[in-house]
Design a protein around this motif. Structure first.
Motif, short mmCIF file in Angstrom:
data_model
loop_
_atom_site.label_atom_id
_atom_site.label_comp_id
_atom_site.label_asym_id
_atom_site.label_seq_id
_atom_site.Cartn_x
_atom_site.Cartn_y
_atom_site.Cartn_z
N ILE A 182 -1.24 5.07 15.21
CA ILE A 182 -0.36 5.89 14.36
C ILE A 182 -0.33 5.29 12.95
CG2 ILE A 182 2.03 6.63 13.96
CD1 ILE A 182 2.38 6.69 17.03
N SER A 183 -0.20 3.98 12.87
CA SER A 183 -0.17 3.29 11.57
C SER A 183 -1.44 3.59 10.78
CB SER A 183 -0.06 1.77 11.76
OG SER A 183 1.15 1.44 12.36
N LYS A 184 -2.57 3.49 11.44
CA LYS A 184 -3.86 3.74 10.77
C LYS A 184 -3.93 5.17 10.26
CE LYS A 184 -8.81 3.77 11.68
NZ LYS A 184 -9.83 3.65 12.70
N LYS A 185 -3.52 6.14 11.07
CA LYS A 185 -3.55 7.54 10.66
C LYS A 185 -2.62 7.78 9.47
CE LYS A 185 -4.66 9.41 15.20
NZ LYS A 185 -4.10 10.12 16.36
N ARG A 186 -1.44 7.16 9.51
CA ARG A 186 -0.49 7.33 8.40
C ARG A 186 -1.06 6.74 7.11
NH1 ARG A 186 5.39 5.59 9.51
NH2 ARG A 186 5.84 7.20 7.97
N ARG A 231 -0.13 11.54 -1.23
CA ARG A 231 0.49 10.33 -1.79
C ARG A 231 1.55 10.70 -2.83
NH1 ARG A 231 -1.02 5.27 -1.50
NH2 ARG A 231 -0.22 3.81 -3.03
N LEU A 232 1.20 11.58 -3.76
CA LEU A 232 2.13 11.99 -4.81
C LEU A 232 3.35 12.70 -4.22
CD1 LEU A 232 -0.33 13.19 -7.59
CD2 LEU A 232 1.07 11.11 -7.59
N GLU A 233 3.12 13.53 -3.22
CA GLU A 233 4.23 14.24 -2.57
C GLU A 233 5.18 13.25 -1.90
OE1 GLU A 233 6.81 17.08 -1.51
OE2 GLU A 233 5.11 17.37 -2.84
N TYR A 234 4.64 12.27 -1.21
CA TYR A 234 5.48 11.25 -0.56
C TYR A 234 6.24 10.44 -1.59
CZ TYR A 234 3.54 11.95 4.15
OH TYR A 234 3.20 12.46 5.37
N GLN A 235 5.59 10.10 -2.70
CA GLN A 235 6.27 9.36 -3.76
C GLN A 235 7.43 10.17 -4.33
OE1 GLN A 235 2.83 8.39 -6.19
NE2 GLN A 235 2.90 6.27 -5.49
N LYS A 236 7.22 11.47 -4.52
CA LYS A 236 8.30 12.34 -5.01
C LYS A 236 9.47 12.34 -4.04
CE LYS A 236 5.38 15.69 -7.36
NZ LYS A 236 4.91 17.07 -7.31
N ASP A 295 -4.12 8.24 1.65
CA ASP A 295 -5.31 8.08 0.81
C ASP A 295 -5.59 9.38 0.04
OD1 ASP A 295 -5.79 5.44 1.43
OD2 ASP A 295 -7.24 5.90 3.01
N ASP A 296 -5.10 10.49 0.57
CA ASP A 296 -5.22 11.77 -0.12
C ASP A 296 -4.24 11.76 -1.30
OD1 ASP A 296 -5.98 14.74 -0.22
OD2 ASP A 296 -3.78 14.81 -0.07
N VAL A 297 -4.74 11.96 -2.50
CA VAL A 297 -3.93 11.84 -3.72
C VAL A 297 -2.74 12.79 -3.71
CG1 VAL A 297 -3.96 12.04 -6.24
CG2 VAL A 297 -5.89 11.01 -5.05
N GLU A 298 -2.95 14.03 -3.30
CA GLU A 298 -1.86 15.01 -3.29
C GLU A 298 -0.76 14.60 -2.30
OE1 GLU A 298 -2.95 19.13 -2.93
OE2 GLU A 298 -4.66 18.85 -4.29
N SER A 321 7.23 0.70 7.01
CA SER A 321 7.34 -0.32 5.95
C SER A 321 6.02 -0.43 5.18
CB SER A 321 7.74 -1.67 6.55
OG SER A 321 6.88 -2.03 7.60
N GLY A 322 4.91 -0.29 5.86
CA GLY A 322 3.60 -0.35 5.20
C GLY A 322 3.35 0.84 4.31
N ILE A 323 3.76 2.01 4.75
CA ILE A 323 3.59 3.22 3.94
C ILE A 323 4.45 3.10 2.68
CG2 ILE A 323 3.91 5.73 3.86
CD1 ILE A 323 1.56 4.62 5.68
N ALA A 324 5.70 2.67 2.86
CA ALA A 324 6.59 2.49 1.70
C ALA A 324 6.01 1.44 0.76
CB ALA A 324 7.98 2.10 2.17
N ALA A 325 5.52 0.34 1.31
CA ALA A 325 4.93 -0.72 0.48
C ALA A 325 3.78 -0.19 -0.34
CB ALA A 325 4.48 -1.88 1.36
N SER A 326 2.90 0.56 0.27
CA SER A 326 1.74 1.11 -0.44
C SER A 326 2.17 2.08 -1.54
CB SER A 326 0.82 1.82 0.55
OG SER A 326 -0.28 2.38 -0.12
#
Length: 114
Positions: A85-89, A99-104, A94-97, A62-67
């Motif tokens: 695990i949450s902290k590592k995720r 982040r963009l891949e996950y958003q896609k 924080d890596d831009v590439e 939920s935190g990853i999706a929120a971010s």
């Protein structure tokens, strides 16, 4: 709900993928949810900059999706291993590439732009 469902009324049955390997890159949680599922719930119930509280955050999907969706997030869990695990995720996106891949990947299941 129509806005995030291509202009049609949201149905009570959502077809989404099961949790993918890339979602477990930082470790596994026994009840981890698929990121596209949490993203759809967040899109359906919040606006940008809203706060989301997850008092049993586990691996913090939920935190990853929120971010990724420009929401504020506060997650709580008593299990230190799951918080790691949450902290590592969180650090992973924080890596831009990454982040963009996950958003896609989550946008494939929503017509709304992230």
């Amino acid at each position: 709900m129509k806005e995030i469902n291509g202009g049609t009324q949201m149905r009570d049955l959502w077809t989404l993928p099961a949790i993918a390997k890339w979602e477990k890159s930082c470790g596994k949680h026994p009840t981890q949810k698929p990121l596209p599922l949490l993203a759809r719930i967040i899109l359906a119930s919040t606006k940008e900059n809203d706060w989301i509280l997850d008092p049993f955050t586990g691996a913090s999907t939920s935190g990853i999706a929120a971010s990724l969706l420009s929401r504020n997030f506060l997650g709580i869990d008593k299990e230190v291993d799951f918080l790691e695990i949450s902290k590592k995720r969180r650090e992973e996106i924080d890596d831009v590439e990454t982040r963009l891949e996950y958003q896609k990947r989550i946008i494939k299941y929503s017509d709304r732009k992230v």
